[in-house]
Design an enzyme around this catalytic site. Structure first.
Site, PDB file in Angstrom:
ATOM      1  N   CYS A   1      -4.776   2.651  -3.674  1.00 14.81           N
ATOM      2  CA  CYS A   1      -3.564   3.187  -3.026  1.00 14.81           C
ATOM      3  C   CYS A   1      -2.419   2.187  -3.143  1.00 14.81           C
ATOM      4  O   CYS A   1      -1.653   1.967  -2.179  1.00 14.81           O
ATOM      5  CB  CYS A   1      -3.806   3.533  -1.555  1.00 14.81           C
ATOM      6  SG  CYS A   1      -5.083   4.746  -1.316  1.00 14.81           S
TER       7      CYS A   1
ATOM      8  N   HIS B   1       0.876  -1.184   0.000  1.00 15.49           N
ATOM      9  CA  HIS B   1       0.000   0.000   0.000  1.00 15.49           C
ATOM     10  C   HIS B   1       0.912   1.232   0.000  1.00 15.49           C
ATOM     11  O   HIS B   1       2.044   1.170   0.490  1.00 15.49           O
ATOM     12  CB  HIS B   1      -0.844  -0.047   1.273  1.00 15.49           C
ATOM     13  CG  HIS B   1      -1.932   0.961   1.378  1.00 15.49           C
ATOM     14  ND1 HIS B   1      -1.718   2.251   1.789  1.00 15.49           N
ATOM     15  CD2 HIS B   1      -3.268   0.873   1.149  1.00 15.49           C
ATOM     16  CE1 HIS B   1      -2.864   2.914   1.809  1.00 15.49           C
ATOM     17  NE2 HIS B   1      -3.827   2.099   1.421  1.00 15.49           N
TER      18      HIS B   1
ATOM     19  N   LYS C   1     -10.698  -0.859  10.234  1.00 16.61           N
ATOM     20  CA  LYS C   1     -10.799  -2.067   9.400  1.00 16.61           C
ATOM     21  C   LYS C   1     -11.140  -3.292  10.262  1.00 16.61           C
ATOM     22  O   LYS C   1     -11.277  -4.393   9.764  1.00 16.61           O
ATOM     23  CB  LYS C   1      -9.492  -2.309   8.641  1.00 16.61           C
ATOM     24  CG  LYS C   1      -9.203  -1.242   7.572  1.00 16.61           C
ATOM     25  CD  LYS C   1      -7.973  -1.602   6.786  1.00 16.61           C
ATOM     26  CE  LYS C   1      -7.362  -0.442   6.031  1.00 16.61           C
ATOM     27  NZ  LYS C   1      -8.112   0.011   4.870  1.00 16.61           N
TER      28      LYS C   1
ATOM     29  N   GLN D   1      -4.481  -5.414   6.658  1.00 10.39           N
ATOM     30  CA  GLN D   1      -5.431  -6.350   6.028  1.00 10.39           C
ATOM     31  C   GLN D   1      -5.372  -7.751   6.629  1.00 10.39           C
ATOM     32  O   GLN D   1      -6.072  -8.649   6.154  1.00 10.39           O
ATOM     33  CB  GLN D   1      -5.165  -6.433   4.512  1.00 10.39           C
ATOM     34  CG  GLN D   1      -5.342  -5.128   3.774  1.00 10.39           C
ATOM     35  CD  GLN D   1      -6.794  -4.628   3.764  1.00 10.39           C
ATOM     36  OE1 GLN D   1      -7.732  -5.357   4.097  1.00 10.39           O
ATOM     37  NE2 GLN D   1      -6.981  -3.376   3.396  1.00 10.39           N
TER      38      GLN D   1
ATOM     39  N   ASP E   1       3.021  -4.739   8.013  1.00  9.30           N
ATOM     40  CA  ASP E   1       1.799  -3.973   7.827  1.00  9.30           C
ATOM     41  C   ASP E   1       0.638  -4.962   7.966  1.00  9.30           C
ATOM     42  O   ASP E   1       0.393  -5.782   7.076  1.00  9.30           O
ATOM     43  CB  ASP E   1       1.821  -3.315   6.436  1.00  9.30           C
ATOM     44  CG  ASP E   1       0.522  -2.570   6.139  1.00  9.30           C
ATOM     45  OD1 ASP E   1      -0.419  -2.656   6.955  1.00  9.30           O
ATOM     46  OD2 ASP E   1       0.460  -1.907   5.085  1.00  9.30           O
TER      47      ASP E   1
HETATM   48  N1  PLP Z   1      -1.804  -0.883   4.588  1.00  8.28           N
HETATM   49  C1  PLP Z   1      -2.708  -1.581   3.894  1.00  8.28           C
HETATM   50  C2  PLP Z   1      -2.338  -2.926   3.369  1.00  8.28           C
HETATM   51  C3  PLP Z   1      -3.977  -1.047   3.678  1.00  8.28           C
HETATM   52  O1  PLP Z   1      -4.878  -1.739   2.975  1.00  8.28           O
HETATM   53  C4  PLP Z   1      -4.282   0.233   4.199  1.00  8.28           C
HETATM   54  C5  PLP Z   1      -5.590   0.856   3.942  1.00  8.28           C
HETATM   55  O2  PLP Z   1      -6.319   0.483   3.044  1.00  8.28           O
HETATM   56  C6  PLP Z   1      -3.298   0.909   4.928  1.00  8.28           C
HETATM   57  C7  PLP Z   1      -2.066   0.325   5.105  1.00  8.28           C
HETATM   58  C8  PLP Z   1      -3.551   2.267   5.503  1.00  8.28           C
HETATM   59  O3  PLP Z   1      -4.550   2.203   6.475  1.00  8.28           O
HETATM   60  P1  PLP Z   1      -5.170   3.553   7.057  1.00  8.28           P
HETATM   61  O4  PLP Z   1      -5.645   4.345   5.881  1.00  8.28           O
HETATM   62  O5  PLP Z   1      -6.297   3.062   7.919  1.00  8.28           O
HETATM   63  O6  PLP Z   1      -4.102   4.222   7.836  1.00  8.28           O
END
Ligand code: PLP
Length: 413
Positions: A371, A130, A233, A210, A207
């Site tokens: 993203c 991401h 999430k 997900q 990270d």
């Molecule tokens: N990492 C992953 C794999 C994501 O899917 C997301 C959000 O879709 C994020 C990081 C960022 O999360 P947030 O926007 O809640 O900070």
């Protein structure tokens, strides 16, 4: 169409759905079919009610008021830290830092841990990250003269472990990798990734945005140094997230955001800093959101992470078979181990047109680059349509998606 066999869910999905007020809503008389859970999840009544109770009966400044209300609010807030630690099996609750979300958690590590990196030090990410786990490292590279290396992704959406092995070396200081891709669904072999990083003395940031909502997570078993995830999430409110960090690693890191609450003493000349996690929690915290996160973790624990994972995997299997039957539909990401995310390219129409048409039937999926533009480039598509499932989804909702895709094909034919 041939009927596809489905596994019965390990809990009563209809009863669970009644816990989520948003799932009972309609638009133009059409019930919501919500298949965008990788973007954000709905909140059960238990979370909403807990926040209302806190806001209306228990609200007070946390970590500030020494009167009884303030002390009680602080205790509730700190209790959630213990719940989070137990949820990911962190052992020590001082290893849990509250942030505003996964994005801030990763930025915290990039700015704080990253301060010590020197020109020539190497950071490894992957081609399926991401932007939240890409851009902070690019910024750090540019600021420090570090080298950013990228693990390639195979055609089936798996990570190239040979590629990873080749990138590791004595200059590798950090591996920052997603546990589950928000586009491909791929679940990466974190334990192995950490073990390999250790062989060159590198730290590992996972990270978990997900993965944490969808599978049992054990940071001690994974042995990662950091884990980042977002509350919204995992059925909690927006504006709260978590950074887990091994205590000795957190303790060795300088502050990131500075101000109130993260200090020991301040004179006009200088400040000394609190120990973690306080060192990384400057300013008035998002107390209601943290309380909501506690209620959300209680809710998913009540259902059981294993049962959640089992139902979501059945939805993934069913969805993969049903969508594979749609003419001109290509699934992007076919790894053997996936989170319940299906991204696809439909020959007939661009994802933006797909989502606009199926939205007429109140079917909510995401279309775009999610993203994660580098992985779009990797698979040579400008965007995908993405269906992502939660334990509250039903097989019938996947059927509704497939029927709507047939409508799209008819329109654009
Ligand atoms: N990492 C992953 C794999 C994501 O899917 C997301 C959000 O879709 C994020 C990081 C960022 O999360 P947030 O926007 O809640 O900070």
């Amino acid at each position: 169409m041939e009927k596809i066999k489905t596994n019965p869910a390990p809990f009563d999905v209809d009863a669970v759905r009644r816990d989520f007020p948003m799932l009972a809503t309609e638009l133009d008389g059409k019930p919501l079919v919500y298949l965008d859970n990788a973007a954000t999840t709905h909140k059960p009544r238990a979370v909403i009610d807990r926040i209302v109770k806190f806001e209306s009966e228990q609200y007070a400044p946390v970590r500030r008021g020494s009167y009884r209300l303030g002390e009680a609010a602080t205790e509730m807030f700190e209790d959630v830290r213990k719940k989070v630690a137990a949820f990911i099996n962190a052992g020590d609750h001082r290893q849990i830092v509250f942030t505003s979300g996964a994005t801030q958690s990763i930025n915290l590590v990039a700015h704080s841990f990253g301060k010590r990196l020197l020109a020539g030090d190497e950071i490894i990410i992957s081609n399926m990250e991401h932007h939240a786990n890409t851009v902070p490292w690019q910024m750090l590279r540019d600021e420090k003269g570090c080298v950013l290396r990228v693990i390639p992704v195979n055609d089936d959406g798996t990570l190239s472990m040979e590629g990873y092995a080749k990138l590791l070396g004595p200059k590798t200081k950090l591996v920052a990798i997603t546990q589950a891709s928000n586009v491909l669904g791929t679940v990466n072999p974190i334990k192995e990734i950490v073990k390999m990083a250790r062989s060159v003395g590198a730290k590992v940031l996972v990270d978990g945005a997900q993965s944490v909502p969808h599978m049992r997570i054990d940071v001690r078993e994974m042995d990662c140094d950091f884990l980042a995830f977002s509350g919204h999430k995992i059925y909690a409110p927006n504006g709260v997230g978590v950074l887990f960090g091994k205590y000795d690693v957190l303790e060795s890191m300088p502050p990131y955001v500075t101000g109130g609450d993260m200090i020991n003493t301040v004179t006009l000349e200088r400040a000394t800093f609190a120990k973690p996690p306080g060192r990384f929690e400057a300013g008035t915290p998002a107390a209601s959101q943290v309380i909501g996160l506690g209620a959300a973790l209680e809710y998913v624990n009540g259902l059981g992470m294993e049962k959640i994972a089992a139902h979501e995997q059945s939805l993934l299997e069913y969805g993969t078979r049903v969508l594979s039957g749609v003419k001109g539909l290509r699934i992007i990401g076919n790894a053997p181990h996936k989170a319940a995310i299906i991204s696809f390219w439909l020959e007939a129409a661009h994802p933006h047109d797909v989502i606009t048409i199926i939205d007429q039937d109140n079917v909510a999926v995401r279309g775009g680059h999610h993203c994660a533009q580098p992985v779009m480039d990797r698979f040579k598509v400008p965007a995908t349509t993405r269906a992502s499932f939660s334990f509250y989804n039903k097989y019938e909702e996947i059927d509704a998606l497939a029927e709507n895709l047939q409508k799209v094909i008819k329109v654009f034919g």
